[in-house]
Scaffold this active site. Structure first.
Site, PDB file in Angstrom:
ATOM      1  N   ARG B 301      -1.536 -20.046   9.772  1.00 31.87           N
ATOM      2  CA  ARG B 301      -2.584 -20.218  10.655  1.00 31.87           C
ATOM      3  C   ARG B 301      -3.551 -19.103  10.899  1.00 31.87           C
ATOM      4  O   ARG B 301      -4.906 -19.206  10.766  1.00 31.87           O
ATOM      5  CB  ARG B 301      -2.021 -20.577  12.296  1.00 31.87           C
ATOM      6  CG  ARG B 301      -1.164 -21.678  12.107  1.00 31.87           C
ATOM      7  CD  ARG B 301      -0.589 -21.920  13.449  1.00 31.87           C
ATOM      8  NE  ARG B 301       0.005 -23.481  13.451  1.00 31.87           N
ATOM      9  CZ  ARG B 301       0.501 -24.182  14.647  1.00 31.87           C
ATOM     10  NH1 ARG B 301       0.730 -23.371  15.599  1.00 31.87           N
ATOM     11  NH2 ARG B 301       0.715 -25.302  14.345  1.00 31.87           N
ATOM     12  N   TYR B 445      -5.846 -28.815   8.926  1.00 29.95           N
ATOM     13  CA  TYR B 445      -4.702 -28.274   8.563  1.00 29.95           C
ATOM     14  C   TYR B 445      -3.856 -27.038   9.238  1.00 29.95           C
ATOM     15  O   TYR B 445      -4.583 -26.377   9.817  1.00 29.95           O
ATOM     16  CB  TYR B 445      -4.482 -28.217   6.940  1.00 29.95           C
ATOM     17  CG  TYR B 445      -5.188 -27.171   5.911  1.00 29.95           C
ATOM     18  CD1 TYR B 445      -5.831 -26.279   6.774  1.00 29.95           C
ATOM     19  CD2 TYR B 445      -5.587 -27.668   4.714  1.00 29.95           C
ATOM     20  CE1 TYR B 445      -6.706 -25.245   5.856  1.00 29.95           C
ATOM     21  CE2 TYR B 445      -5.960 -26.515   3.992  1.00 29.95           C
ATOM     22  CZ  TYR B 445      -6.617 -25.359   4.379  1.00 29.95           C
ATOM     23  OH  TYR B 445      -7.339 -24.682   3.699  1.00 29.95           O
ATOM     24  N   GLU B 446      -2.754 -26.991   8.879  1.00 30.70           N
ATOM     25  CA  GLU B 446      -1.530 -26.029   9.730  1.00 30.70           C
ATOM     26  C   GLU B 446      -1.828 -25.995  11.266  1.00 30.70           C
ATOM     27  O   GLU B 446      -1.583 -25.269  11.866  1.00 30.70           O
ATOM     28  CB  GLU B 446      -2.079 -24.679   9.279  1.00 30.70           C
ATOM     29  CG  GLU B 446      -2.233 -24.234   8.005  1.00 30.70           C
ATOM     30  CD  GLU B 446      -1.024 -24.694   7.051  1.00 30.70           C
ATOM     31  OE1 GLU B 446       0.275 -24.717   7.708  1.00 30.70           O
ATOM     32  OE2 GLU B 446      -0.899 -24.796   5.844  1.00 30.70           O
ATOM     33  N   GLY B 447      -1.752 -27.338  11.604  1.00 31.09           N
ATOM     34  CA  GLY B 447      -1.970 -27.806  12.996  1.00 31.09           C
ATOM     35  C   GLY B 447      -3.346 -27.915  13.224  1.00 31.09           C
ATOM     36  O   GLY B 447      -4.105 -27.005  13.219  1.00 31.09           O
TER      37      GLY B 447
END
Lengths: 599, 599
Positions: B301, B445-447
């Protein structure tokens, strides 16, 4: 995989309930016979054309793009575009709102507005081809000689030929005063005939295989032209010269030398054009080309706003379908579909916020766009000079707002709708990222959104001491006055009235500041346009809410949805104005203080 | 045609003047020997690698994309990517901030942070390959057995092998509790050996030709796994099994079955992976895979926020170069370059506003990203348990802000920088539209950024009654207290203090509301994250302004520019918080009132 359903119900609401267009149109001699059923029937058919003929070509057109053949200097549009265009012509669609004198069907512009919204939702790139023709037609209609009109208008009306506007050159887009393309009188030819030489870029539909001839409207300089923007003339230059019998003659040396590879609208041919002594005739007076071109440009600006509206609507519809289908996580307030492994994502508040943002921008944009189309119908057809002036003033005021506010909103909305899809939104297959890429051009062409905001604040508002703004402000004041005691409407009327007052105050402040330093206009203009855009939307949402409230007993869920959307708009989108006004107030110093070398 | 100059001067300012990293790092045993000259020298070399080796491959990589060969199930990265990666390995860059025990150079993470910002500016798609390896390495370092560490860490440290994280499946991304990939014990194999079967999608660097082996970290379910997210385990699955002597053995059946066609980062291979009994070993405890994976995910993140930062910086640099070169129109306040046919567009206030927006977001983002990297250095290396806890809390609080705020800002900034180019920005040739397309994935992406905002408001802030937020708030309060009587700083300290108070109040309000209805968190979270992001930026800009003011006599124009940028930030960007707080306050009702069927 993408879906599109023409939003006929909301169009009918705006046309017949919010704006009562048939009552207004019937006052105009040209439209005395119009009725709601005709309008609805045309839009239903138009929606079918959009959804069934050109929507299926949207993704494939993006992937395939246009093809340039260097040897023949020809451009081929994506597979299916030519056949769809033939159906469009066959269906009589190009002639919808054109004067019967030139073969048109003479329907009001409000109808064309709704039709084009649907075309843009279905396939913005394809719609560029007929869209540009329409602008060329309007320009020749307003400024052409009778001979030019007879030569070109019937073919443009039928759609047999298409049109372009050739303005930009490599070194100038915004600043057309710098343009270099030359026009020289042709010895021995009829008066008004010139040979044009120069290079144009970013010419949409400049070359393609959809029609046998292309009518280029070209800005160029006469030999005796003064420097700058006062020395620009307008010419009409056909791809193929036209013989006396109307048949196509010799190829005119206006050739496509390359096509651009772009972020989006890949199905639209964006051409570099070389004019190598191409023969054309003068349109309008010498050196008055920019003014003549502005007829086309103003229509084009509304058209671009409409592109933003179309993309907002179609992106919304797809994101809703996905949000109702995709299951991921549980609602924070407890499972909503406990028999399923996860809840559909429409239960999540922020997913709804993204969806409702797009929905509100679509509905607000539609109301404004149809409203301005009705103003143009009235402006063009009324016998009352005061009414004509009033309509023209409002159109002038609202055009930069439609162009910039609707396209900025579309950029936000399509991006939100793509976000609803998570990682799938980023994959081409789903079609959502294309809406974002297509939407991005609308903030740039036909005058960047910065140029629109300067036009609004500098020319349209401060340029006449706020007179045009006051005309729109009066409508708001009347509504606020009228509904001031309507308890149920207070949640809309109060913030509307408050924002109206704040805009008045901000406008006065900016006017004072601009008096001291003209750069203050440039510093505040973009924030200002967005604030006024919200004021206009708030007005239409408040009026829509009034109608929706009155119909709550009808059992028609449309009115419930309208009311909720209006509430969402006031709660979640209108607050943006608070920050924008603060930013506008801080003025020019924070922008200009830093020396250029320090950037 | 695009340009990129590593922003070493601003990095040095943040490292050595704003954060005094060497003083802080020297307190830690692992970095007792660090000095500013070493850091600067490494970053200078790192900048050269970014600018000279991978930047020239950015546009070509986008155009060419990755190639999938169905017959061999292999993926080829764009031309030059493999050779650039070899140079990266040869230069020892993968090992920069890795522990010497595994062959690393043991430099602090602050250095790696700055290095990766430059890699991301130069070529985000290329940087995905080493970036993912880094995450895999950190995860194995934290949760692997000693045998796993000995097997994989040296090869990942040297960069000889690369890594991936295999989480997402077609039906689940955000909601990993739904995942279906199965892991079954292998009879007769050493304990902890499993065969994995299932399908993964969106696997960045899942297959490529840059390295002879790929180390996949895969989430899957053991046979006895409880349903949902509590039944997920983590496995390490190499592309090629490894022989006892460390050489590559048999091909493991984890194959790429397709690559995605995306909006951007085309040079990064986004793979669909089929696991058909692929052999792997368990990492960490059974059913505790999500927690283990979160080590990797938190690093990822921050890495995604850094991608946003890198794109913001490079887009800014290019837009500045264009704005100083392109001539269009005259300044509204009179010609600034009267000997030229038009003024350069940097004279126009709104062009400067777009440029300064990108500049301020880059500078604010850099300060925050280096600050958090320093917190991680301290967290990992301090002997003081209180300090460790304090650093960890701040990292936890700031991680979702770095991820979401920096990537949202990058989307705004790259779009503004593209807009500066007018129509040329939309043409691929100039490279600006690629920055926008590449930037868009970072919000997903990545949450997704919605998930980040829920993590911030729900877990990090309300989850511990604001304790972590108060830790950061204390820093602000101390600064405000300290500079409360500093006349020259009032323009920064007062709005900072005011916003701090408002955030405290808003947080309390939202906490109360959430107590009644958990959906209130979801309704306010996205607005809230942006408000707190601005608060954090305002803090760093105020501190930067203090330093810059003190150096105004130095004659170094860097400090003048820093001061102007801080003033711009407070005047034009911080006001956004006014609208965001209003929107947050309106709560959940406007989002949830509308029945799903009415969408």
């Amino acid at each position: 995989m993408a879906v599109y359903t023409p939003p006929l119900r909301d169009m009918q609401f705006v046309l017949h309930e919010l704006l009562n267009v048939t009552d207004e149109l019937k006052m105009l001699p040209a439209h005395a016979e119009i009725d709601a059923d005709t309008i609805n029937a045309v839009l239903e058919e138009g929606g079918k054309f959009a959804a069934e003929v050109i929507f299926p070509l949207n993704q494939s057109g993006d992937r395939e793009g246009c093809t340039y053949d260097k040897a023949t200097k020809s451009v081929t549009a994506p597979t299916g575009f030519k056949e769809a265009y033939a159906k469009y012509v066959e269906g009589g669609w190009p002639a919808l709102a054109i004067e019967p004198a030139y073969g048109g069907q003479g329907l009001p512009i409000v109808v064309n507005q709704c039709f084009y919204e649907m075309l843009n939702s279905a396939n913005q790139a394809w719609t560029m081809y007929p869209g540009l023709s329409h602008g060329a037609l309007e320009c020749l209609h307003a400024h052409g000689t009778e001979a030019q009109k007879q030569l070109y208008l019937p073919k443009l009306t039928s759609g047999e030929w298409t049109g372009t506007m050739c303005l930009t050159e490599p070194h100038c887009g915004t600043d057309l005063g710098l343009l270099r393309t030359k026009a020289e009188p042709v010895a021995g030819a009829p008066e008004g005939t010139y040979k044009l030489t120069g290079q144009k870029i970013f010419i949409s539909a400049g070359e393609h295989d959809l029609a046998p001839n292309i009518v280029h409207l070209v800005l160029a300089r006469l030999p005796d032209a003064p420097a700058g923007s006062k020395g620009i003339s307008l010419f009409v230059v056909p791809k193929f010269k036209i013989n006396a019998d109307g048949s196509l003659g010799e190829r005119n040396p206006i050739f496509c030398s390359a096509i651009e590879h772009k972020m989006g609208i890949n199905g639209s041919a964006t051409c570099q054009m070389m004019l190598d002594g191409a023969e054309g005739t003068l349109v309008g007076a010498p050196h008055k080309g920019l003014a003549a071109m502005f007829v086309m440009m103003n229509a084009a600006r509304l058209g671009v706003g409409n592109q933003g509206l179309g993309l907002t609507e179609v992106a919304y519809q797809n994101a809703v379908a996905y949000a109702k289908d995709r299951r991921q996580m549980r609602s924070l307030s407890g499972p909503k579909q406990p028999d399923q492994p996860a809840d559909t994502i429409i239960v999540h508040p922020d997913v709804r916020k993204m969806l409702l943002t797009a929905r509100a921008y679509a509905e607000g944009g539609r109301a404004l766009a149809i409203y301005i189309a009705l103003l143009i119908d009235r402006e063009l057809n009324t016998d009352d000079e005061d009414e004509r002036k009033d309509c023209a003033d409002q159109v002038a005021l609202l055009t930069p707002i439609v162009k910039a506010f609707l396209t900025d909103n579309a950029w936000l909305a399509t991006s939100h709708c793509m976000q609803v899809y998570g990682g799938h939104g980023y994959i081409k297959e789903w079609g959502m990222e294309q809406y974002v890429r297509d939407a991005r051009i609308n903030m740039i062409y036909e005058g960047t959104n910065t140029i629109q905001s300067l036009d609004l604040l500098g020319r349209k508002v401060l340029g006449d001491n706020g007179a045009k703004l006051k005309k729109f402000g009066k409508l708001i004041a009347e509504f606020v006055e009228e509904e001031g005691t309507n308890e149920a409407l207070q949640e809309f009327v109060n913030p509307l009235a408050e924002l109206g007052d704040k805009v008045t105050k901000l406008t006065t402040e900016l006017g004072m500041k601009a008096f001291g330093n003209a750069d203050e206009v440039g510093a505040a203009a973009v924030d200002y346009l967005r604030v006024v855009g919200h004021l206009v939307f708030a007005y239409f949402f408040a009026r829509s809410a009034k109608i929706a409230l009155a119909k709550q007993g009808s059992g028609d869920p449309f009115y419930t949805a309208k009311l909720h959307t209006a509430r969402f708009y006031f709660a979640k989108l209108l607050p943006e104005t608070a920050g924008l006004m603060r930013s506008a107030r801080t003025g020019v110093a924070p922008l200009m203080a830093m020396d250029e070398a320090l950037f």
